[in-house]
Design a protein around this motif. Structure first.
Motif, PDB file in Angstrom:
ATOM      1  N   SER A  88      73.401  13.995  79.616  1.00  0.00           N
ATOM      2  CA  SER A  88      72.061  14.408  80.034  1.00  0.00           C
ATOM      3  C   SER A  88      72.098  14.640  81.539  1.00  0.00           C
ATOM      4  CB  SER A  88      71.011  13.356  79.657  1.00  0.00           C
ATOM      5  OG  SER A  88      71.302  12.125  80.271  1.00  0.00           O
ATOM      6  N   GLY A  89      71.175  15.457  82.018  1.00  0.00           N
ATOM      7  CA  GLY A  89      71.093  15.726  83.450  1.00  0.00           C
ATOM      8  C   GLY A  89      72.280  16.469  84.024  1.00  0.00           C
ATOM      9  N   LEU A  90      72.939  17.277  83.234  1.00  0.00           N
ATOM     10  CA  LEU A  90      74.124  18.010  83.687  1.00  0.00           C
ATOM     11  C   LEU A  90      73.761  18.891  84.886  1.00  0.00           C
ATOM     12  CD1 LEU A  90      77.125  18.431  82.880  1.00  0.00           C
ATOM     13  CD2 LEU A  90      76.359  20.391  81.552  1.00  0.00           C
ATOM     14  N   THR A  91      74.442  18.664  86.010  1.00  0.00           N
ATOM     15  CA  THR A  91      74.128  19.345  87.266  1.00  0.00           C
ATOM     16  C   THR A  91      75.398  19.892  87.902  1.00  0.00           C
ATOM     17  OG1 THR A  91      72.298  17.797  87.633  1.00  0.00           O
ATOM     18  CG2 THR A  91      73.066  19.041  89.552  1.00  0.00           C
ATOM     19  N   LEU A  92      75.391  21.173  88.226  1.00  0.00           N
ATOM     20  CA  LEU A  92      76.528  21.782  88.916  1.00  0.00           C
ATOM     21  C   LEU A  92      76.539  21.318  90.363  1.00  0.00           C
ATOM     22  CD1 LEU A  92      78.916  23.807  88.898  1.00  0.00           C
ATOM     23  CD2 LEU A  92      77.252  25.563  89.573  1.00  0.00           C
ATOM     24  N   LEU A  93      77.664  20.756  90.799  1.00  0.00           N
ATOM     25  CA  LEU A  93      77.815  20.298  92.175  1.00  0.00           C
ATOM     26  C   LEU A  93      78.491  21.346  93.053  1.00  0.00           C
ATOM     27  CD1 LEU A  93      79.005  16.636  91.544  1.00  0.00           C
ATOM     28  CD2 LEU A  93      76.674  17.456  91.984  1.00  0.00           C
ATOM     29  N   GLU A  94      79.507  22.012  92.498  1.00  0.00           N
ATOM     30  CA  GLU A  94      80.214  23.046  93.254  1.00  0.00           C
ATOM     31  C   GLU A  94      81.104  23.839  92.315  1.00  0.00           C
ATOM     32  OE1 GLU A  94      82.829  21.312  96.197  1.00  0.00           O
ATOM     33  OE2 GLU A  94      84.302  20.736  94.708  1.00  0.00           O
ATOM     34  N   ALA A  95      81.493  25.007  92.785  1.00  0.00           N
ATOM     35  CA  ALA A  95      82.529  25.804  92.137  1.00  0.00           C
ATOM     36  C   ALA A  95      83.531  26.109  93.238  1.00  0.00           C
ATOM     37  CB  ALA A  95      81.960  27.079  91.540  1.00  0.00           C
ATOM     38  N   ARG A  96      84.791  25.731  93.007  1.00  0.00           N
ATOM     39  CA  ARG A  96      85.796  25.855  94.052  1.00  0.00           C
ATOM     40  C   ARG A  96      87.079  26.448  93.486  1.00  0.00           C
ATOM     41  NH1 ARG A  96      88.433  20.725  96.945  1.00  0.00           N
ATOM     42  NH2 ARG A  96      86.794  19.745  95.770  1.00  0.00           N
ATOM     43  N   GLU A  97      87.750  27.255  94.293  1.00  0.00           N
ATOM     44  CA  GLU A  97      89.044  27.824  93.926  1.00  0.00           C
ATOM     45  C   GLU A  97      90.145  26.809  94.239  1.00  0.00           C
ATOM     46  OE1 GLU A  97      89.728  31.011  92.672  1.00  0.00           O
ATOM     47  OE2 GLU A  97      87.571  31.302  92.489  1.00  0.00           O
ATOM     48  N   LEU A  98      90.994  26.546  93.261  1.00  0.00           N
ATOM     49  CA  LEU A  98      92.129  25.641  93.441  1.00  0.00           C
ATOM     50  C   LEU A  98      93.355  26.255  92.800  1.00  0.00           C
ATOM     51  CD1 LEU A  98      90.547  22.224  92.386  1.00  0.00           C
ATOM     52  CD2 LEU A  98      91.038  22.974  94.708  1.00  0.00           C
ATOM     53  N   GLU A  99      94.529  25.886  93.292  1.00  0.00           N
ATOM     54  CA  GLU A  99      95.757  26.248  92.600  1.00  0.00           C
ATOM     55  C   GLU A  99      96.171  25.022  91.800  1.00  0.00           C
ATOM     56  OE1 GLU A  99     100.319  27.419  93.473  1.00  0.00           O
ATOM     57  OE2 GLU A  99      98.773  28.596  94.482  1.00  0.00           O
ATOM     58  N   ILE A 100      96.322  25.230  90.496  1.00  0.00           N
ATOM     59  CA  ILE A 100      96.675  24.132  89.600  1.00  0.00           C
ATOM     60  C   ILE A 100      97.910  24.553  88.812  1.00  0.00           C
ATOM     61  CG2 ILE A 100      95.925  22.692  87.672  1.00  0.00           C
ATOM     62  CD1 ILE A 100      93.050  23.109  88.650  1.00  0.00           C
ATOM     63  N   SER A 101      99.020  23.916  89.095  1.00  0.00           N
ATOM     64  CA  SER A 101     100.282  24.190  88.393  1.00  0.00           C
ATOM     65  C   SER A 101     100.632  25.669  88.379  1.00  0.00           C
ATOM     66  CB  SER A 101     100.224  23.659  86.952  1.00  0.00           C
ATOM     67  OG  SER A 101      99.988  22.276  86.939  1.00  0.00           O
ATOM     68  N   GLY A 102     100.320  26.370  89.455  1.00  0.00           N
ATOM     69  CA  GLY A 102     100.657  27.781  89.543  1.00  0.00           C
ATOM     70  C   GLY A 102      99.535  28.725  89.188  1.00  0.00           C
TER      71      GLY A 102
END
Length: 162
Positions: A88-102
């Motif tokens: 409940s209360g699902l809230t977007l905190l951020e969207a960020r670009e990351l490199e994950i395992s290539g």
């Protein structure tokens, strides 16, 4: 249909597929989108999980998004599939670009409240635990402390939806 595979075999297949996937990502460098959920109980403890594959560290639950899938719906779906629990209360905190395992990954970080008792599926997720945000386990993912700090700040400022 995958539920027909015995859980121990399913975990072995996850480990095999994860190794192949990471090697492919290094070669192909795909663009992906994913979700991560920091879920808190009524006492302010944060839920972390251990996967049956990859590095065996505590991390936040989440997963990949389908094409054109809404990030909030993907977050709720992943949480439900892996932990048989609602949010409940699902809230977007951020969207960020990351490199994950290539792979180049756009990670959508959400905070939420647990609405029920999480139960690991014992296939992809083999353990789930609630932790005090001030005393996270030493063997947690390198991303977890900063993600938890961001979520705690949202909780303290009232930014988390009711």
């Amino acid at each position: 249909m995958l539920h027909l595979i015995p859980a121990p075999l399913h975990r072995q297949l996850y480990r095999l597929a994860d190794g192949v996937r990471k090697r492919w990502w290094i070669i192909s460098r795909p663009r992906r989108t994913s979700v991560v959920v920091l879920a808190f109980d009524d006492h302010g403890q944060v839920l972390l999980v251990r996967h049956s594959y990859g590095v065996r560290v505590w991390t936040a639950p989440g997963g990949g998004m389908g094409e054109q899938e809404d990030p909030a719906l993907a977050a709720a779906r992943e949480f439900r599939e892996e932990l048989s629990c609602e949010l409940s209360g699902l809230t977007l905190l951020e969207a960020r670009e990351l490199e994950i395992s290539g792979s180049r990954d756009t990670v959508h970080l959400f905070a939420a409240r647990l609405n029920g008792t999480p139960r690991p599926d014992m296939r992809e997720i083999v353990a789930a635990g609630l932790f005090d945000p001030e005393h996270l386990p030493a063997d947690c993912s390198r991303l977890v402390p900063s993600q938890v700090a961001l979520a705690v700040a949202a909780l303290e400022t009232g930014a988390l939806k009711s």
